[in-house]
Design an enzyme around this catalytic site. Sequence first.
Site, PDB file in Angstrom:
ATOM      1  N   HIS A 124       0.840  -1.210   0.000  1.00 58.87           N
ATOM      2  CA  HIS A 124       0.000   0.000   0.000  1.00 58.87           C
ATOM      3  C   HIS A 124       0.872   1.255   0.000  1.00 58.87           C
ATOM      4  O   HIS A 124       0.582   2.227  -0.713  1.00 58.87           O
ATOM      5  CB  HIS A 124      -0.875   0.047   1.255  1.00 58.87           C
ATOM      6  CG  HIS A 124      -1.856  -1.077   1.393  1.00 58.87           C
ATOM      7  ND1 HIS A 124      -1.746  -2.039   2.355  1.00 58.87           N
ATOM      8  CD2 HIS A 124      -2.993  -1.369   0.694  1.00 58.87           C
ATOM      9  CE1 HIS A 124      -2.763  -2.883   2.266  1.00 58.87           C
ATOM     10  NE2 HIS A 124      -3.537  -2.501   1.257  1.00 58.87           N
ATOM     11  N   GLN A 167      -0.671  -3.931  -9.110  1.00 56.61           N
ATOM     12  CA  GLN A 167      -0.677  -5.056 -10.055  1.00 56.61           C
ATOM     13  C   GLN A 167      -0.992  -6.372  -9.328  1.00 56.61           C
ATOM     14  O   GLN A 167      -1.409  -7.345  -9.937  1.00 56.61           O
ATOM     15  CB  GLN A 167       0.696  -5.118 -10.760  1.00 56.61           C
ATOM     16  CG  GLN A 167       0.918  -6.293 -11.687  1.00 56.61           C
ATOM     17  CD  GLN A 167      -0.002  -6.283 -12.894  1.00 56.61           C
ATOM     18  OE1 GLN A 167      -0.543  -5.235 -13.277  1.00 56.61           O
ATOM     19  NE2 GLN A 167      -0.207  -7.448 -13.494  1.00 56.61           N
TER      20      GLN A 167
END
Length: 278
Positions: free
Chosen positions: A35, A146
């Site tokens: 994150h 991704q």
Amino acid sequence: MLVVGSVEEVQKVRWVDGNLTWGLVPTMGYLHAGHLSLVRRARQENDRTAVSIYVNPTQFAPTEDLDKYPRDLEGDLGLLRDEGVDLVFTPTDRVMYPPGFQTVVEVQEITRLLEGTSRPTHFRGVATVVAKLLNIVQPAHAYFGQKDAQQAAVIRRMVADLNINVQIVVCPIVREPDGLAMSSRNARLTHEARRQAPVLFRALSTAQGAYRDGERQASVLRAHMQSTIAKASLARLDYVSVADPESLEELELVTGGALLSLAVFFGDVRLIDNLLLE
Ligand code: AMP
């Protein structure tokens, strides 16, 4: 750093100066280095950075781990403060889905494959909540990992189809030193499952190795992934896939690029990972 729970408060901060560009990082919290890589990228590319922390119930099926999803708001806010984030949006369910709420965003074809086979209502929840977050914050850029390759494809499709005025930025997968893709769900693995969990990345790497050695049959690449996963005693395979990176349709032969992906259960913890063959 401002921490706010209402749409009105977000918009008040957002429009103090309409000339500033905002980057938005949507998350479900229990933040880790994956994150934070998105947050850093957002900080580099925008005047202001907003992070949302919201465990969105509509993207969990009744049988899934909504109640067990790990949470640590205080810890998350500490990390975001250290990163220099400007605004954190922590809405409640009532803020996101007030009484009378009845609209959903459904991206059709690419949500039926891969994750959608096992989680048929998941991406409707994701697309709806992301559309709402984009409308609330109106960022110039929004950042996704991704790690959730299909989610990124679904969001790109939605933004293009609905003419949402935002640039979607997809950032590389951040991994633990042993190869396991960072995920909030890793915290729920037992000690032994955590020890075995790098098998996902090993399976992807084995298929990548075969591809580099000249193998182009997708079925053979899938078999490499399956047999690697089978070696981990606690792993229960959900799916392996060798798909076109854009349409997400399964391939027979890898001629251009391909997205290798898989989902594996350890007990009730479901992990996903993927790797792009260029
Ligand atoms: P989540 O909190 O799991 O919904 O994730 C929020 C965002 O962080 C999503 O766009 C994820 O794809 C991204 N993300 C999660 N794990 C990673 C990781 N290991 N590396 C890069 N991005 C990640």
